[in-house]
Motif scaffolding. Sequence first.
Motif, PDB file in Angstrom:
ATOM      1  N   MET A 283      44.718  38.528  -2.968  1.00  0.00           N
ATOM      2  CA  MET A 283      44.586  38.584  -1.672  1.00  0.00           C
ATOM      3  C   MET A 283      43.516  40.450  -1.863  1.00  0.00           C
ATOM      4  N   LEU A 284      41.880  39.274  -1.063  1.00  0.00           N
ATOM      5  CA  LEU A 284      41.204  40.984  -1.579  1.00  0.00           C
ATOM      6  C   LEU A 284      40.777  40.578   0.421  1.00  0.00           C
ATOM      7  N   GLU A 285      40.446  42.397  -0.071  1.00  0.00           N
ATOM      8  CA  GLU A 285      39.819  42.472   1.127  1.00  0.00           C
ATOM      9  C   GLU A 285      38.767  41.474   2.087  1.00  0.00           C
ATOM     10  N   ALA A 286      38.613  41.099   3.072  1.00  0.00           N
ATOM     11  CA  ALA A 286      37.367  40.105   2.686  1.00  0.00           C
ATOM     12  C   ALA A 286      36.230  40.661   2.953  1.00  0.00           C
ATOM     13  N   TYR A 287      36.056  42.273   3.639  1.00  0.00           N
ATOM     14  CA  TYR A 287      34.640  42.096   4.027  1.00  0.00           C
ATOM     15  C   TYR A 287      33.850  43.089   2.300  1.00  0.00           C
ATOM     16  N   THR A 288      35.312  43.345   2.148  1.00  0.00           N
ATOM     17  CA  THR A 288      34.846  44.387   1.012  1.00  0.00           C
ATOM     18  C   THR A 288      34.357  43.285  -0.211  1.00  0.00           C
ATOM     19  N   THR A 289      35.008  42.144   0.043  1.00  0.00           N
ATOM     20  CA  THR A 289      34.524  40.506  -0.849  1.00  0.00           C
ATOM     21  C   THR A 289      33.514  40.456  -0.598  1.00  0.00           C
ATOM     22  N   LEU A 290      32.816  40.202   0.483  1.00  0.00           N
ATOM     23  CA  LEU A 290      31.833  39.427   1.295  1.00  0.00           C
ATOM     24  C   LEU A 290      30.409  40.514   0.816  1.00  0.00           C
ATOM     25  N   GLY A 291      31.086  41.485   0.677  1.00  0.00           N
ATOM     26  CA  GLY A 291      29.180  42.205   0.671  1.00  0.00           C
ATOM     27  C   GLY A 291      29.060  41.878  -1.525  1.00  0.00           C
ATOM     28  N   HIS A 292      30.144  42.130  -1.599  1.00  0.00           N
ATOM     29  CA  HIS A 292      30.300  42.067  -3.258  1.00  0.00           C
ATOM     30  C   HIS A 292      29.234  40.401  -3.442  1.00  0.00           C
ATOM     31  N   LEU A 293      29.565  39.171  -2.550  1.00  0.00           N
ATOM     32  CA  LEU A 293      29.046  37.767  -2.472  1.00  0.00           C
ATOM     33  C   LEU A 293      27.301  38.508  -2.461  1.00  0.00           C
ATOM     34  N   ALA A 294      27.420  39.117  -1.443  1.00  0.00           N
ATOM     35  CA  ALA A 294      25.939  39.317  -0.989  1.00  0.00           C
ATOM     36  C   ALA A 294      24.952  39.518  -1.843  1.00  0.00           C
ATOM     37  N   ALA A 295      25.426  39.944  -2.432  1.00  0.00           N
ATOM     38  CA  ALA A 295      25.148  40.852  -4.050  1.00  0.00           C
ATOM     39  C   ALA A 295      24.541  40.198  -4.543  1.00  0.00           C
ATOM     40  N   VAL A 296      25.236  39.064  -5.221  1.00  0.00           N
ATOM     41  CA  VAL A 296      25.126  37.972  -6.022  1.00  0.00           C
ATOM     42  C   VAL A 296      24.786  36.781  -5.853  1.00  0.00           C
ATOM     43  N   THR A 297      24.941  36.637  -3.900  1.00  0.00           N
ATOM     44  CA  THR A 297      23.957  35.282  -3.701  1.00  0.00           C
ATOM     45  C   THR A 297      22.243  35.574  -3.103  1.00  0.00           C
ATOM     46  N   GLU A 298      21.764  34.524  -3.007  1.00  0.00           N
ATOM     47  CA  GLU A 298      20.943  34.972  -2.009  1.00  0.00           C
ATOM     48  C   GLU A 298      20.206  33.736  -0.943  1.00  0.00           C
ATOM     49  N   ARG A 299      21.094  33.074  -0.557  1.00  0.00           N
ATOM     50  CA  ARG A 299      20.945  32.083   0.574  1.00  0.00           C
ATOM     51  C   ARG A 299      21.548  31.322   1.586  1.00  0.00           C
ATOM     52  N   ILE A 300      23.766  31.735   1.064  1.00  0.00           N
ATOM     53  CA  ILE A 300      24.421  31.061   1.467  1.00  0.00           C
ATOM     54  C   ILE A 300      24.632  32.147   2.673  1.00  0.00           C
TER      55      ILE A 300
END
Length: 292
Positions: free
Chosen positions: A57-74
């Motif tokens: 299980m990954l910590e949520a907001y660290t995970t979302l910050g990483h996803l922010a850098a590799v996505t553009e719209r969602i």
Amino acid sequence: MDIGIHYANFTHPEWPDRLTERLVDTARAAEAGGAELFTVMDHWFQMEQLGGPDEPMLEAYTTLGHLAAVTERIRLSALVTGATYRHPGLLAKTVTTLDRLSGGRALLGIGAAWYEREHDGLGVPFPPLAERFERLEETLQICRQLWSDDDGAHRGRHFHLTETAGVPAPLARPHPPILIGGSGERKTLRLVAEYAQWCNIFGEEPDAVAHKLEVLRGHCDRAGTDYDAITKTAIRMDDPVADPDGFLRLMEEYAALGIELVTLMPPTPDPVGWTEQVCRDVLPRLQQLGPA
């Protein structure tokens, strides 16, 4: 009707070596396929239904910050943050940071919290249910204050803040949308009516969903807020790949009730391929559905 992909299970084949790769590829597949929302759980331990603390299980907001850098719209959100997990001032700052780094794509998904084992396991206080709801409401008040022009003090029952400065402000205006998860009729739906722009109802049958929405409408009437302005969403455990026609018949009933987005969790060892198939074969038909 739109779709959200909820990435709750990290225990896929070869996860020790491919956990990040598979997470990122699923988020990118959701975005490329036209999904509106990508969410992760905000837990420290995996839920017991999915194997408990022995599973990743990954910590949520660290995970979302990483996803922010590799996505553009969602859009990106936790589904949902527990009010016990972070001090409200820190939570507002964290979501603001996600909103800034993602270009205004953050939601604050929040609820009262329920997973006592992870609190006990990591030494985090887990108050009784009534107090958790008090803390949830006060957290909502604090977040809204930090996202306003009022940088003064907050003195509540559970939290005292001497100054609620929030620089930089979020890109989203007037603030990142607030999504409250759950469908409790007396407390949760009242908080939706008073504080939220989105709701997320646990996937029940259409008659039950219709009842919950009527309860929400009543709370909105009493609070003087606009029921129609709230984005209504639901989370379902269905697998539309296995039975697309049956799923779409059910979603037609949901859409007629006013549900605008359904969140689904990949149920297979291949979340990337499953997400691609849902977006390719089911989402176009889902997007044709709307309120009666």
